[in-house]
Design a protein around this motif. Sequence first.
Motif, PDB file in Angstrom:
ATOM      1  N   LEU A  70       0.790  -1.204   0.031  1.00 19.41           N
ATOM      2  CA  LEU A  70      -0.033   0.040   0.099  1.00 19.41           C
ATOM      3  C   LEU A  70       0.889   1.146  -0.033  1.00 19.41           C
ATOM      4  CD1 LEU A  70      -2.074  -2.219   1.443  1.00 19.41           C
ATOM      5  CD2 LEU A  70      -3.185  -0.167   2.226  1.00 19.41           C
ATOM      6  N   TYR A  71       0.454   2.348  -0.806  1.00 17.50           N
ATOM      7  CA  TYR A  71       0.995   3.589  -0.864  1.00 17.50           C
ATOM      8  C   TYR A  71       0.264   4.648  -1.202  1.00 17.50           C
ATOM      9  CZ  TYR A  71       1.622   1.813  -5.660  1.00 17.50           C
ATOM     10  OH  TYR A  71       1.381   1.718  -7.036  1.00 17.50           O
ATOM     11  N   ALA A  72       0.534   5.870  -0.829  1.00 16.96           N
ATOM     12  CA  ALA A  72      -0.262   7.150  -1.248  1.00 16.96           C
ATOM     13  C   ALA A  72       0.395   7.826  -2.329  1.00 16.96           C
ATOM     14  CB  ALA A  72      -0.700   7.819   0.149  1.00 16.96           C
ATOM     15  N   ARG A  73      -0.366   8.822  -2.717  1.00 21.48           N
ATOM     16  CA  ARG A  73       0.287   9.769  -3.877  1.00 21.48           C
ATOM     17  C   ARG A  73      -0.204  10.935  -3.330  1.00 21.48           C
ATOM     18  NH1 ARG A  73       2.417   8.254  -8.375  1.00 21.48           N
ATOM     19  NH2 ARG A  73       3.418  10.386  -8.080  1.00 21.48           N
ATOM     20  N   ARG A  74       0.710  11.843  -2.984  1.00 16.75           N
ATOM     21  CA  ARG A  74       0.552  13.159  -2.339  1.00 16.75           C
ATOM     22  C   ARG A  74       0.886  14.151  -3.257  1.00 16.75           C
ATOM     23  NH1 ARG A  74       3.276  13.662   3.505  1.00 16.75           N
ATOM     24  NH2 ARG A  74       1.759  12.057   3.804  1.00 16.75           N
ATOM     25  N   TRP A  75      -0.182  15.121  -3.135  1.00 21.45           N
ATOM     26  CA  TRP A  75       0.052  16.656  -4.238  1.00 21.45           C
ATOM     27  C   TRP A  75      -0.415  17.919  -3.308  1.00 21.45           C
ATOM     28  CZ3 TRP A  75       2.071  18.244  -8.060  1.00 21.45           C
ATOM     29  CH2 TRP A  75       1.858  19.128  -9.027  1.00 21.45           C
ATOM     30  N   GLN A  76       0.514  18.616  -3.287  1.00 20.47           N
ATOM     31  CA  GLN A  76       0.133  20.097  -2.658  1.00 20.47           C
ATOM     32  C   GLN A  76       0.054  19.795  -1.153  1.00 20.47           C
ATOM     33  OE1 GLN A  76      -2.636  22.070  -5.230  1.00 20.47           O
ATOM     34  NE2 GLN A  76      -0.752  22.451  -6.680  1.00 20.47           N
ATOM     35  N   GLY A  77       0.687  18.917  -0.563  1.00 20.61           N
ATOM     36  CA  GLY A  77       0.503  18.675   0.895  1.00 20.61           C
ATOM     37  C   GLY A  77      -0.732  17.700   1.277  1.00 20.61           C
ATOM     38  N   ARG A  78      -1.343  17.086   0.384  1.00 16.10           N
ATOM     39  CA  ARG A  78      -2.432  16.289   0.643  1.00 16.10           C
ATOM     40  C   ARG A  78      -2.477  14.785  -0.057  1.00 16.10           C
ATOM     41  NH1 ARG A  78      -7.621  14.849  -0.487  1.00 16.10           N
ATOM     42  NH2 ARG A  78      -7.938  16.168  -2.549  1.00 16.10           N
ATOM     43  N   ASP A  79      -2.593  13.858   0.653  1.00 13.40           N
ATOM     44  CA  ASP A  79      -2.635  12.781  -0.001  1.00 13.40           C
ATOM     45  C   ASP A  79      -4.190  12.415  -0.697  1.00 13.40           C
ATOM     46  OD1 ASP A  79      -0.423  12.051   1.552  1.00 13.40           O
ATOM     47  OD2 ASP A  79      -1.212  10.519   2.553  1.00 13.40           O
ATOM     48  N   HIS A  80      -3.748  12.250  -1.984  1.00 10.71           N
ATOM     49  CA  HIS A  80      -5.127  12.233  -3.180  1.00 10.71           C
ATOM     50  C   HIS A  80      -5.445  10.815  -3.273  1.00 10.71           C
ATOM     51  CE1 HIS A  80      -5.435  16.466  -4.388  1.00 10.71           C
ATOM     52  NE2 HIS A  80      -4.393  16.451  -3.736  1.00 10.71           N
ATOM     53  N   PHE A  81      -4.620   9.877  -3.297  1.00 10.87           N
ATOM     54  CA  PHE A  81      -4.978   8.589  -3.844  1.00 10.87           C
ATOM     55  C   PHE A  81      -4.181   7.620  -2.735  1.00 10.87           C
ATOM     56  CE2 PHE A  81      -5.605  10.922  -7.415  1.00 10.87           C
ATOM     57  CZ  PHE A  81      -6.722  10.378  -8.024  1.00 10.87           C
ATOM     58  N   LEU A  82      -4.947   6.374  -2.322  1.00 14.82           N
ATOM     59  CA  LEU A  82      -4.232   5.356  -1.747  1.00 14.82           C
ATOM     60  C   LEU A  82      -4.097   3.968  -2.741  1.00 14.82           C
ATOM     61  CD1 LEU A  82      -2.971   3.959   0.592  1.00 14.82           C
ATOM     62  CD2 LEU A  82      -5.171   3.394   1.403  1.00 14.82           C
ATOM     63  N   VAL A  83      -3.225   3.584  -2.816  1.00 11.85           N
ATOM     64  CA  VAL A  83      -3.329   2.239  -4.013  1.00 11.85           C
ATOM     65  C   VAL A  83      -2.889   0.961  -2.994  1.00 11.85           C
ATOM     66  CG1 VAL A  83      -1.777   1.404  -5.866  1.00 11.85           C
ATOM     67  CG2 VAL A  83      -2.199   4.061  -5.814  1.00 11.85           C
ATOM     68  N   ALA A  84      -3.810  -0.023  -3.236  1.00 15.04           N
ATOM     69  CA  ALA A  84      -3.485  -0.919  -2.458  1.00 15.04           C
ATOM     70  C   ALA A  84      -3.493  -2.308  -3.365  1.00 15.04           C
ATOM     71  CB  ALA A  84      -4.765  -1.133  -1.399  1.00 15.04           C
ATOM     72  N   LEU A  85      -2.423  -2.984  -3.236  1.00 13.45           N
ATOM     73  CA  LEU A  85      -2.241  -4.227  -4.184  1.00 13.45           C
ATOM     74  C   LEU A  85      -2.101  -5.621  -3.329  1.00 13.45           C
ATOM     75  CD1 LEU A  85       0.360  -2.500  -6.573  1.00 13.45           C
ATOM     76  CD2 LEU A  85      -2.376  -2.370  -6.828  1.00 13.45           C
ATOM     77  N   ASN A  86      -2.759  -6.579  -3.781  1.00 15.62           N
ATOM     78  CA  ASN A  86      -2.633  -7.968  -3.464  1.00 15.62           C
ATOM     79  C   ASN A  86      -1.589  -8.640  -4.370  1.00 15.62           C
ATOM     80  OD1 ASN A  86      -2.606 -10.355  -2.231  1.00 15.62           O
ATOM     81  ND2 ASN A  86      -4.690 -10.440  -2.045  1.00 15.62           N
ATOM     82  N   LEU A  87      -0.495  -8.869  -4.138  1.00 17.57           N
ATOM     83  CA  LEU A  87       0.544  -9.594  -4.982  1.00 17.57           C
ATOM     84  C   LEU A  87       0.482 -11.036  -4.922  1.00 17.57           C
ATOM     85  CD1 LEU A  87       1.519  -6.591  -5.034  1.00 17.57           C
ATOM     86  CD2 LEU A  87       3.527  -7.496  -5.780  1.00 17.57           C
ATOM     87  N   SER A  88      -0.706 -11.619  -4.077  1.00 12.78           N
ATOM     88  CA  SER A  88      -0.634 -13.079  -3.572  1.00 12.78           C
ATOM     89  C   SER A  88      -1.797 -13.667  -4.334  1.00 12.78           C
ATOM     90  CB  SER A  88      -0.563 -13.154  -2.303  1.00 12.78           C
ATOM     91  OG  SER A  88      -1.742 -12.778  -1.456  1.00 12.78           O
ATOM     92  N   ASP A  89      -1.962 -15.174  -4.129  1.00 16.43           N
ATOM     93  CA  ASP A  89      -3.007 -15.647  -4.378  1.00 16.43           C
ATOM     94  C   ASP A  89      -3.960 -16.150  -3.410  1.00 16.43           C
ATOM     95  OD1 ASP A  89      -1.512 -17.672  -3.221  1.00 16.43           O
ATOM     96  OD2 ASP A  89      -1.426 -19.022  -5.252  1.00 16.43           O
ATOM     97  N   GLU A  90      -3.962 -15.330  -2.105  1.00 19.07           N
ATOM     98  CA  GLU A  90      -5.002 -15.774  -1.139  1.00 19.07           C
ATOM     99  C   GLU A  90      -5.489 -13.978  -0.617  1.00 19.07           C
ATOM    100  OE1 GLU A  90      -5.658 -18.117   0.275  1.00 19.07           O
ATOM    101  OE2 GLU A  90      -4.311 -19.664  -0.614  1.00 19.07           O
ATOM    102  N   PRO A  91      -6.474 -14.256  -0.208  1.00 16.09           N
ATOM    103  CA  PRO A  91      -7.013 -12.857   0.311  1.00 16.09           C
ATOM    104  C   PRO A  91      -6.403 -12.249   1.306  1.00 16.09           C
ATOM    105  CG  PRO A  91      -8.741 -14.290   0.173  1.00 16.09           C
ATOM    106  CD  PRO A  91      -7.610 -15.046  -0.067  1.00 16.09           C
ATOM    107  N   VAL A  92      -6.244 -10.902   1.694  1.00  8.85           N
ATOM    108  CA  VAL A  92      -5.312 -10.379   2.609  1.00  8.85           C
ATOM    109  C   VAL A  92      -6.361  -9.274   3.410  1.00  8.85           C
ATOM    110  CG1 VAL A  92      -4.183  -8.769   1.118  1.00  8.85           C
ATOM    111  CG2 VAL A  92      -3.263  -9.312   3.374  1.00  8.85           C
ATOM    112  N   TYR A  93      -6.206  -9.138   4.891  1.00  6.52           N
ATOM    113  CA  TYR A  93      -6.929  -8.059   5.317  1.00  6.52           C
ATOM    114  C   TYR A  93      -5.720  -6.991   5.624  1.00  6.52           C
ATOM    115  CZ  TYR A  93      -8.888  -5.341   9.413  1.00  6.52           C
ATOM    116  OH  TYR A  93      -9.328  -4.262  10.101  1.00  6.52           O
TER     117      TYR A  93
END
Length: 533
Positions: free
Chosen positions: A468-491
């Motif tokens: 998980l990582y965020a992309r920040r612009w002008q001092g505020r986080d606009h997007f959070l990207v969340a990726l599951n790189l496995s073949d099992e669900p993840v919380y």
Amino acid sequence: MENSSTTQRWWQRGIIYQVYIKSFQDSNADGVGDLRGLIQRLDYFQWLGVTALWLSPFYPSPHYDFGYDVSDYTAIDPEAGTFADFEALVAEAHQRQLKIILDLVPNHTSDEHPWFKESRSSRENPKHDWYIWKEPRANQYPPNNWLSEFGGAAWEWEPAVGKYYYHAFGKRQPDLNWRNPEVQQEMLRIMRFWLDRGADGFRIDAFWHLIKDEHWRDNPRNAAFTPDMPEDEQLQTAYSAHQPEIYDIVRKMRDLIDAYEERLMLVEVNLPTPETVFYHGIQGEGAHLSMNSRLLVLPWKSSEIARAIDEYEGLLPPQAWPNWVMANHDQRRIASRVGAPQARVAAMLVLTLRGTPTLYYGDEIGMTQTEIPVAERKDPQPLVKERQYFMRDSVRTNMLWNASIYGGFSEVTPWIRASTFESDVETQQQDPDSILWLYKQLITLRQREPALHSGVYIPVFSNEQALLYARRWQGRDHFLVALNLSDEPVYVHTGAYAFKGHVELATSTSLEGQWKDNSLTLDKHAGVIIRLE
């Protein structure tokens, strides 16, 4: 570092798409892709949203190594077309706001290049010193222990002059002597030749090989070598590549390119991250982009990728701009390497990281590798190694445009065995759940949102499954990207990183629009982009 979207260069905001010309579109029914065929497909790039095309070499060549063995740097192979075709391509591309990047191969030439023919003719020839010639050691042994990347010794005996010549790659690809000022000036002239004809820049092949150790010392043994590794990895390339003087060449090329308006210098550097970022220069005065190949070679594990991103972001000089390469003409296709479901996650990763993404033709439709029978293989690399390593032929098969024979690439049998992948552009353009539509939506979102094309990368969370990582612009986080790189669900609960928002885009359309608040469960092979409140 955050960049103002109004002051960025085109390559900082853009997306580079690598076109393997021989396999992209045949316009004259000879089974080989060409420049006219590429012109016919320019509207596709506009539809997809990419902004720059990196073209594989189209110079005259005996094609021992797929055109990376050049016999004339200032001409066009008749197989690819004519200068009129190139001029038309540049004009049509620029009309569509597409940039044209040429693949320059300055480390070596073909052994059929007139320069080498002169060089090998006698020790007294004026071009003899344009290549690397060395006397044998005792008992006719090669000058040192250096190995070719294609396997075996990197030295070839030439009886006509009683010396060995050096080849970092195949024996039909002799290395130029970049310590010779005449060679440097001639290559700079060649760069001006193409820039004057409208090229928007260069991807410079094998750049880290240009300068070798002036004392020709033996390379040290690689203590990590195992028998299942390629033969050339027995040695570390401590003296045969990446020498300090290479930076003088970087500066000379950058100075030349900067004399033109908005032209790009992109260098291939297959080295660990600390060495890769060196080519940018301390204040960004080196190459505009130094190709970051970590995603090509790392295990597909979220923890490893998270560490690699953090290392790269931490080591980049302040004025340098990142670059991410997920695939190319020398590596396994994404869908074959990580599987079709994870290929969607990979697309979301490379198109949401900070920096310029570089895509490889066909990956946007999920193309997989095509098995090539031994009798039909053209790649010189494994044929020299005499082992069943990865065959580059398998990732260079024809692009699939429609469901017709040969996928709409040609009316006749392609130059290499036809792709066996069972989908195509036209079919996927009609399917909003296809990987092609995912690519198009990712590109559209990236190009529209300053946080994605220009914002800061903020690491949020990673474990053995999720990243998980965020992309920040002008001092505020606009997007959070969340990726599951496995073949099992993840919380995932992000702990001190509080967030809430809705899923703007996902690897599966069924996930879009969902509300997320401080935690989320990701299905296997899932990725989401959350627009934060």
